[in-house]
Design an enzyme around this catalytic site. Structure first.
Site, mmCIF file in Angstrom:
data_model
loop_
_atom_site.group_PDB
_atom_site.id
_atom_site.type_symbol
_atom_site.label_atom_id
_atom_site.label_comp_id
_atom_site.label_asym_id
_atom_site.label_seq_id
_atom_site.Cartn_x
_atom_site.Cartn_y
_atom_site.Cartn_z
ATOM 1 N N ARG A 1 68.855 -26.370 -36.236
ATOM 2 C CA ARG A 1 70.303 -26.211 -36.002
ATOM 3 C C ARG A 1 70.978 -27.576 -35.875
ATOM 4 O O ARG A 1 70.406 -28.518 -35.332
ATOM 5 C CB ARG A 1 70.549 -25.413 -34.719
ATOM 6 N N GLU B 1 79.104 -16.231 -28.740
ATOM 7 C CA GLU B 1 77.976 -16.354 -27.829
ATOM 8 C C GLU B 1 78.302 -15.569 -26.559
ATOM 9 O O GLU B 1 79.256 -14.799 -26.532
ATOM 10 C CB GLU B 1 77.694 -17.834 -27.563
#
Length: 269
Positions: free
Chosen positions: A257, A3
Site C-alpha cells: 500500500r 474506513e
C-alpha cells in the site's frame, strides 16, 4: 475508501433518520450489489422497520424486525438521504423508500455489497470474517497485540491493515496512527515493545476520535464531505514538510500500500 470512522459517521447520521421507520419499498438496479437473489432481498426487507443501525468494523448493519441487512462499502459505496422524488443518479444501485424520504446507495466502483440474513446468523457471519477487536474494546491491550504479533516478523503497517487484529483501520488511519506513535511503518511488528504497542492503542483512539469530530474524510449522507482531510499530518502529504520537524514527507510502498511517513520522526524498530 470508507474506513471505520466513515462507517461510524454514516451509522450515527442514519440512526437519526431511519430508526423506527418502515421500509415501504426497495429498488435494486444492479443484481451483483446484493448477495441474495434480488427478488428475495426485496421481498424480505419490504414492510420491516429499522429498529437499530449498528456497526462492526467497516460493516454497517440495519437491524430490522426479523432480519439484518449487512452492508460493506468497499471502495466507494455511500448512502445519500434524499427526498422521495429525488432523481436517481446513474451510480445509485439500491434505493430504500420510507414514508417521507428515500435512501440511495451510490457506488461508482461497484465493489460494495449488501446481504440480508436471519437474526440468528449474525454471530456466525462475523465469526467467519475473523474480525479483530474494536478500537474501544477494553480487551485491546499491549498484551493482546504482543501475543497476536509475536509470530509476524513483518511491517507493522501491514499488521494494522489486517482486520483480524484491530478491525476498522485502513490505509489513511494506519499512516496517521503510526505518525502519532512515532513508529516507522516498516518496523517489525514482533519487535515492538509493550510501551510502543500501548502508544499504537492510545493513538488509534486519538486519531479516530479526532476524525469523528470532523465526520471523517468521505461524503456523508447529506452529500457534504467530512473535513478530516484538512487535518492529516502525513497521509497524502508527500513532498511537504513534516509539521513536527520539517523533514520532507516520504511515500513508499509498504505492505503493498502507498504509505506516507516522516523518516526523522518515525524511527524503525
Amino acid at each position: 475508501m470508507p474506513e471505520l470512522v466513515e462507517v461510524e459517521t454514516t451509522k450515527r447520521d442514519l440512526s437519526k433518520v431511519i430508526e423506527g421507520k418502515v421500509i415501504n419499498k426497495v429498488a435494486v438496479y444492479l443484481d451483483k450489489i446484493v448477495y441474495n437473489k434480488k427478488d428475495q432481498f426485496i421481498k424480505t426487507i419490504e414492510g420491516q422497520m429499522v429498529n437499530k443501525v449498528k456497526r462492526r468494523g467497516k460493516w454497517l448493519i440495519f437491524e430490522l424486525d426479523k432480519n439484518y441487512v449487512i452492508i460493506h462499502f468497499r471502495m466507494e459505496g455511500r448512502f445519500y438521504h434524499l427526498p422521495l422524488d429525488a432523481k436517481k443518479d446513474k451510480h445509485d444501485y439500491v434505493i430504500f423508500y420510507f414514508d417521507d424520504f428515500s435512501l440511495h446507495y451510490n457506488d461508482p466502483r461497484l465493489f460494495g455489497k449488501m446481504e440480508v440474513i436471519e437474526k440468528d446468523e449474525i454471530d456466525k457471519f462475523f465469526l467467519d470474517k475473523k474480525l479483530g477487536l474494536e478500537y474501544i474494546d477494553p480487551n485491546l491491550t499491549p498484551k493482546y497485540l504482543k501475543e497476536k504479533f509475536k509470530s509476524h516478523h513483518t511491517d507493522i503497517k501491514k499488521m494494522l491493515l489486517d482486520q483480524s487484529f484491530i478491525t476498522g483501520i485502513g490505509n489513511i488511519y494506519a499512516d496517521e496512527i503510526l505518525f502519532e506513535s512515532k513508529i516507522s511503518p516498516k518496523s517489525y511488528a514482533d519487535k515492538l515493545s509493550k510501551n510502543k504497542l500501548q502508544e499504537i492503542i492510545d493513538n488509534t483512539k486519538v486519531v479516530f476520535e479526532r476524525s469523528l469530530k470532523c465526520k471523517g474524510t468521505y461524503p456523508n449522507i447529506d452529500g457534504k464531505r467530512g473535513t478530516f482531510e484538512n487535518h492529516l499530518k502525513v497521509h497524502r502529504r508527500e513532498g511537504e514538510p513534516c509539521y513536527d520537524c520539517g523533514t520532507i514527507i516520504k511515500k513508499e510502498k509498504v505492505g503493498g500500500r502507498g504509505t506516507y511517513y516522516c523518516s526523522k520522526c518515525q524511527r524503525r524498530v
